[in-house]
Motif scaffolding. Structure first.
Motif, PDB file in Angstrom:
ATOM      1  N   SER A   7       0.843  -1.191   0.000  1.00  5.65           N
ATOM      2  CA  SER A   7       0.000   0.000   0.000  1.00  5.65           C
ATOM      3  C   SER A   7       0.883   1.246   0.000  1.00  5.65           C
ATOM      4  CB  SER A   7      -0.903  -0.003   1.234  1.00  5.65           C
ATOM      5  OG  SER A   7      -0.120  -0.031   2.393  1.00  5.65           O
ATOM      6  N   PRO A   8       0.340   2.370  -0.463  1.00  5.96           N
ATOM      7  CA  PRO A   8       1.145   3.594  -0.474  1.00  5.96           C
ATOM      8  C   PRO A   8       1.581   3.975   0.943  1.00  5.96           C
ATOM      9  CG  PRO A   8      -0.922   3.888  -1.680  1.00  5.96           C
ATOM     10  CD  PRO A   8      -0.987   2.563  -1.000  1.00  5.96           C
ATOM     11  N   ARG A   9       2.816   4.424   1.053  1.00  5.42           N
ATOM     12  CA  ARG A   9       3.340   4.807   2.361  1.00  5.42           C
ATOM     13  C   ARG A   9       2.904   6.213   2.721  1.00  5.42           C
ATOM     14  NH1 ARG A   9       7.439   5.995   3.328  1.00  5.42           N
ATOM     15  NH2 ARG A   9       9.025   6.119   3.132  1.00  5.42           N
ATOM     16  N   THR A  10       2.707   6.434   4.004  1.00  2.00           N
ATOM     17  CA  THR A  10       2.396   7.778   4.470  1.00  2.00           C
ATOM     18  C   THR A  10       3.511   8.322   5.347  1.00  2.00           C
ATOM     19  OG1 THR A  10       1.189   6.858   6.339  1.00  2.00           O
ATOM     20  CG2 THR A  10      -0.081   7.408   4.363  1.00  2.00           C
ATOM     21  N   GLY A  11       4.516   7.539   5.634  1.00  3.12           N
ATOM     22  CA  GLY A  11       5.634   7.954   6.462  1.00  3.12           C
ATOM     23  C   GLY A  11       6.418   6.735   6.881  1.00  3.12           C
ATOM     24  N   PRO A  12       7.508   6.951   7.603  1.00  2.00           N
ATOM     25  CA  PRO A  12       8.304   5.800   8.024  1.00  2.00           C
ATOM     26  C   PRO A  12       7.555   4.927   9.028  1.00  2.00           C
ATOM     27  CG  PRO A  12       9.186   7.833   8.940  1.00  2.00           C
ATOM     28  CD  PRO A  12       8.072   8.210   8.025  1.00  2.00           C
ATOM     29  N   VAL A  26       5.780  -2.935   8.970  1.00  2.00           N
ATOM     30  CA  VAL A  26       6.273  -2.321   7.745  1.00  2.00           C
ATOM     31  C   VAL A  26       5.965  -3.243   6.572  1.00  2.00           C
ATOM     32  CG1 VAL A  26       8.598  -3.295   7.969  1.00  2.00           C
ATOM     33  CG2 VAL A  26       8.280  -1.170   6.709  1.00  2.00           C
ATOM     34  N   SER A  27       5.719  -2.661   5.420  1.00  2.00           N
ATOM     35  CA  SER A  27       5.463  -3.440   4.207  1.00  2.00           C
ATOM     36  C   SER A  27       6.799  -3.922   3.650  1.00  2.00           C
ATOM     37  CB  SER A  27       4.740  -2.571   3.181  1.00  2.00           C
ATOM     38  OG  SER A  27       4.427  -3.328   2.046  1.00  2.00           O
ATOM     39  N   VAL A  28       6.898  -5.240   3.415  1.00  2.00           N
ATOM     40  CA  VAL A  28       8.149  -5.850   2.960  1.00  2.00           C
ATOM     41  C   VAL A  28       7.877  -6.826   1.817  1.00  2.00           C
ATOM     42  CG1 VAL A  28       9.226  -5.685   5.232  1.00  2.00           C
ATOM     43  CG2 VAL A  28       8.012  -7.767   4.592  1.00  2.00           C
ATOM     44  N   SER A  29       8.958  -7.282   1.204  1.00  2.00           N
ATOM     45  CA  SER A  29       8.883  -8.326   0.201  1.00  2.00           C
ATOM     46  C   SER A  29      10.176  -9.123   0.265  1.00  2.00           C
ATOM     47  CB  SER A  29       8.678  -7.734  -1.190  1.00  2.00           C
ATOM     48  OG  SER A  29       8.245  -8.714  -2.089  1.00  2.00           O
ATOM     49  N   SER A  30      10.241 -10.192  -0.519  1.00  2.00           N
ATOM     50  CA  SER A  30      11.413 -11.057  -0.525  1.00  2.00           C
ATOM     51  C   SER A  30      12.006 -11.117  -1.923  1.00  2.00           C
ATOM     52  CB  SER A  30      11.026 -12.462  -0.062  1.00  2.00           C
ATOM     53  OG  SER A  30      12.082 -13.367  -0.289  1.00  2.00           O
ATOM     54  N   VAL A  31      13.271 -10.738  -2.046  1.00  2.00           N
ATOM     55  CA  VAL A  31      13.953 -10.796  -3.335  1.00  2.00           C
ATOM     56  C   VAL A  31      14.059 -12.243  -3.793  1.00  2.00           C
ATOM     57  CG1 VAL A  31      16.126 -10.329  -4.533  1.00  2.00           C
ATOM     58  CG2 VAL A  31      15.203  -8.659  -2.930  1.00  2.00           C
ATOM     59  N   ARG A  32      14.261 -13.149  -2.855  1.00  2.00           N
ATOM     60  CA  ARG A  32      14.369 -14.568  -3.191  1.00  2.00           C
ATOM     61  C   ARG A  32      13.084 -15.065  -3.859  1.00  2.00           C
ATOM     62  NH1 ARG A  32      16.185 -18.490   1.416  1.00  2.00           N
ATOM     63  NH2 ARG A  32      18.108 -17.410   0.959  1.00  2.00           N
ATOM     64  N   GLU A  90       2.846  -7.499   5.059  1.00  2.09           N
ATOM     65  CA  GLU A  90       3.181  -6.731   6.256  1.00  2.09           C
ATOM     66  C   GLU A  90       4.047  -7.573   7.186  1.00  2.09           C
ATOM     67  OE1 GLU A  90       0.671  -3.786   8.880  1.00  2.09           O
ATOM     68  OE2 GLU A  90       0.198  -5.860   9.390  1.00  2.09           O
ATOM     69  N   LEU A  91       5.171  -7.005   7.586  1.00  2.00           N
ATOM     70  CA  LEU A  91       6.059  -7.634   8.560  1.00  2.00           C
ATOM     71  C   LEU A  91       5.806  -6.982   9.906  1.00  2.00           C
ATOM     72  CD1 LEU A  91       8.600  -9.342   9.361  1.00  2.00           C
ATOM     73  CD2 LEU A  91       9.949  -7.321   8.754  1.00  2.00           C
ATOM     74  N   VAL A 102       8.305 -12.695  15.062  1.00  2.00           N
ATOM     75  CA  VAL A 102       8.178 -12.197  13.710  1.00  2.00           C
ATOM     76  C   VAL A 102       6.942 -12.817  13.086  1.00  2.00           C
ATOM     77  CG1 VAL A 102       9.213 -12.246  11.415  1.00  2.00           C
ATOM     78  CG2 VAL A 102      10.655 -11.935  13.407  1.00  2.00           C
ATOM     79  N   GLU A 103       6.173 -11.963  12.419  1.00  2.00           N
ATOM     80  CA  GLU A 103       5.020 -12.435  11.659  1.00  2.00           C
ATOM     81  C   GLU A 103       5.059 -11.700  10.329  1.00  2.00           C
ATOM     82  OE1 GLU A 103       0.195 -12.359  12.105  1.00  2.00           O
ATOM     83  OE2 GLU A 103       1.421 -12.226  13.903  1.00  2.00           O
TER      84      GLU A 103
END
Length: 191
Positions: A7-12, A26-32, A90-91, A102-103
């Motif tokens: 989703s679009p970020r609104t700040g850190p 925080v919104s994350v993804s995996s390069v792997r 979401e992490l 961690v979830e």
């Protein structure tokens, strides 16, 4: 079930204190996941087909090599970026006085005693922004900055609160926050 796109970020992403535990979302993804062997094999096939078309069009050896490499690079970069965004999730990192959990929506929630944690790395800013946790012999990495393709060095994660830093140091991890090439990095390692 695939996760929803970033989703679009609104700040850190910030740290919150809830019931004695600090949590950060925080919104994350995996390069792997984005650069799977299937994607690389498919891009390689597209590169070979493009090189064959170049040969049929009368291109010489340098032309067919250049065409194949450019086709491979184009397919790899565009499709991997789309997969990064589409597989974003979401992490949630939660740190209590004696545990870290961690979830991330891809695997079942995991939790370790702080004494089992070997490293916590958070690159807070810009394209290098990422989170890495090494615990109980397992390394987990998530990318943040690569979801947002731009050259500005902007913060994606707020600074680690002093209380979280203290908890990690009390658990036997050494380190802290420093600037590395203009990027704020928090790195805690077991010595």
């Amino acid at each position: 079930m695939p996760a929803s796109p970033a989703s679009p970020r609104t700040g850190p992403a910030g740290w919150e204190l809830q019931d004695g535990a600090f949590s950060m979302r925080v919104s994350v993804s995996s390069v792997r996941d984005a650069l799977s062997p299937g994607l690389l094999a498919g891009a390689r096939s597209v590169g070979v087909v493009a090189a064959l078309v170049a040969v049929l069009a009368g291109a010489g050896t340098p032309g067919l090599i250049l065409t194949g490499v450019l086709a491979f690079g184009l397919v790899t970069s565009i499709v991997s970026y789309l997969r990064l965004v589409l597989l974003a999730r979401e992490l949630v990192i939660r740190i209590t006085t004696d545990s870290l959990s961690v979830e991330d929506g891809a695997l079942p929630p995991r939790s370790w005693r702080l004494t089992e944690v070997e490293r916590v790395l958070i690159a807070h800013d810009g394209a290098p922004a990422r989170v890495r946790i090494d615990a109980a012999g397992r390394r987990q990495r998530w990318t943040i900055g690569q979801l947002y393709r731009h050259n500005a060095i902007e913060p994606f994660i707020e600074a680690v609160p002093e209380e979280v830093r203290s908890r990690l140091l009390e658990a036997g991890l050494d380190g802290g926050t420093r600037m590395h090439r203009g990027i704020r990095v928090s790195d805690f390692r077991r010595s």
